[in-house]
Enzyme design. Structure first.
Site, PDB file in Angstrom:
ATOM      1  N   ASP A   1       0.810  -1.215   0.000  1.00 24.46           N
ATOM      2  CA  ASP A   1       0.000   0.000   0.000  1.00 24.46           C
ATOM      3  C   ASP A   1       0.847   1.270   0.000  1.00 24.46           C
ATOM      4  O   ASP A   1       0.353   2.352   0.296  1.00 24.46           O
ATOM      5  CB  ASP A   1      -0.952   0.004   1.200  1.00 24.46           C
ATOM      6  CG  ASP A   1      -0.219  -0.076   2.537  1.00 24.46           C
ATOM      7  OD1 ASP A   1       1.030  -0.052   2.530  1.00 24.46           O
ATOM      8  OD2 ASP A   1      -0.889  -0.165   3.578  1.00 24.46           O
TER       9      ASP A   1
ATOM     10  N   CYS B   1       4.703  -0.159   2.877  1.00 27.71           N
ATOM     11  CA  CYS B   1       5.227  -1.481   3.247  1.00 27.71           C
ATOM     12  C   CYS B   1       6.576  -1.385   3.938  1.00 27.71           C
ATOM     13  O   CYS B   1       6.848  -2.146   4.868  1.00 27.71           O
ATOM     14  CB  CYS B   1       5.310  -2.390   2.026  1.00 27.71           C
ATOM     15  SG  CYS B   1       6.231  -1.701   0.638  1.00 27.71           S
TER      16      CYS B   1
ATOM     17  N   HIS C   1      22.244  -4.408   1.918  1.00 30.14           N
ATOM     18  CA  HIS C   1      22.710  -3.142   2.480  1.00 30.14           C
ATOM     19  C   HIS C   1      22.348  -3.120   3.959  1.00 30.14           C
ATOM     20  O   HIS C   1      21.190  -3.349   4.323  1.00 30.14           O
ATOM     21  CB  HIS C   1      22.052  -1.968   1.752  1.00 30.14           C
ATOM     22  CG  HIS C   1      22.598  -0.644   2.165  1.00 30.14           C
ATOM     23  ND1 HIS C   1      21.867   0.518   2.073  1.00 30.14           N
ATOM     24  CD2 HIS C   1      23.810  -0.286   2.668  1.00 30.14           C
ATOM     25  CE1 HIS C   1      22.603   1.530   2.518  1.00 30.14           C
ATOM     26  NE2 HIS C   1      23.780   1.057   2.882  1.00 30.14           N
TER      27      HIS C   1
ATOM     28  N   HIS D   1       8.466  -3.214  -3.523  1.00 33.40           N
ATOM     29  CA  HIS D   1       7.823  -3.743  -2.320  1.00 33.40           C
ATOM     30  C   HIS D   1       8.827  -4.299  -1.316  1.00 33.40           C
ATOM     31  O   HIS D   1       9.871  -4.842  -1.688  1.00 33.40           O
ATOM     32  CB  HIS D   1       6.837  -4.850  -2.700  1.00 33.40           C
ATOM     33  CG  HIS D   1       6.041  -5.363  -1.546  1.00 33.40           C
ATOM     34  ND1 HIS D   1       5.134  -4.573  -0.861  1.00 33.40           N
ATOM     35  CD2 HIS D   1       6.028  -6.574  -0.943  1.00 33.40           C
ATOM     36  CE1 HIS D   1       4.601  -5.290   0.122  1.00 33.40           C
ATOM     37  NE2 HIS D   1       5.121  -6.495   0.096  1.00 33.40           N
TER      38      HIS D   1
END
Length: 255
Positions: free
Chosen positions: A75, A78, A230, A248
């Site tokens: 949405d 996330c 990372h 996402h």
């Protein structure tokens, strides 16, 4: 010396209207939980089957290092929702971590209210109450999961956006060279607006502001047989692990 100020007049109606967009974005996501139940990491492999061989190979390698995945609603929030849920799980395991996050939330309150207005108080209080309840032993894994299923997590995620914005504006000299907009405009349009995805500057900002060390695994089409990753901060020991697939974020849990 250039001074950046927040140009927009914030008011409570604007904040509430913006939060309401959370439930209007991507209608097909509304029936899905804001934060899902734990699933085996092989679900990530299944997602990659039938697609790119590069992503399938990376997904299989990921399965050697991680046990499970927790899907988060698509949405636009996330990343911040995943981060806060993962941080809450960490705080439940580590009393000192909980105290550090609480101190971070309390420490930015005055600066946030000065910059954006005291109508952020309700959002601040929701996030503060979450970690205070954890520190008092009031939450179980099951009740934490339930708390993230209602608008509570929407408000906490919204507050997280302003925490990121505040940190960037408070440290504008550090961030400005990496932005393609002036600091105030970037924060207003790329962070504070519900539905906008977190980018590298805002990810660094919110994880730093809230004292949450995170590792992100990138499951994408870049070269290599394993996900690039990372860790933020680079010399930190990550406690929250996120899986990025184009557009996402989900939570993942290492072996």
């Amino acid at each position: 010396k250039k001074k950046h100020t927040h140009m927009t007049e914030y008011n409570a109606d604007l904040v509430m209207a913006s939060v309401k967009q959370e439930d209007d974005l991507m209608a097909e996501q509304r029936e899905k939980p804001r934060v899902g139940a734990l699933e085996g990491i092989l679900e990530v492999v299944k997602d990659a089957e039938g697609g790119s061989e590069v992503m399938l190979a990376k997904a299989k390698e990921l399965g050697l290092r991680y046990n499970s995945v927790r899907r988060v609603r698509r949405d636009g929030s996330c990343f911040i929702r995943s981060l806060l849920f993962g941080a809450a799980e960490w705080a439940m395991r580590d009393e000192a971590a909980c105290e550090k996050i609480l101190n971070s939330i309390k420490g930015m309150k005055e600066g946030l209210f000065t910059l954006f207005g005291e109508h952020l108080a309700d959002f601040h209080d929701i996030l503060l109450e979450l970690f205070e309840d954890i520190s008092k032993g009031k939450l179980t894994p099951a009740s934490l999961y339930e708390r993230f299923q209602d608008s509570t997590s929407d408000y906490a995620a919204y507050y997280g956006r302003f925490a990121a914005s505040y940190h960037i504006q408070h440290n504008s000299a550090l961030f400005e060279p990496f932005l393609d907009l002036d600091v105030a405009t970037y924060c207003q349009t790329q962070i504070e607006t519900v539905g906008t995805e977190f980018e590298h500057p805002s990810i660094i900002a919110v994880t730093t502001a809230l004292s949450i060390p995170v590792k992100i695994e990138y499951l994408d089409l870049s070269a290599g047989g394993a996900c690039n990753s990372h860790t933020i901060p680079e010399d930190g020991t990550p406690q929250v692990f996120l899986l990025y697939r184009p557009g996402h974020y989900d939570l993942i849990y290492p072996k």
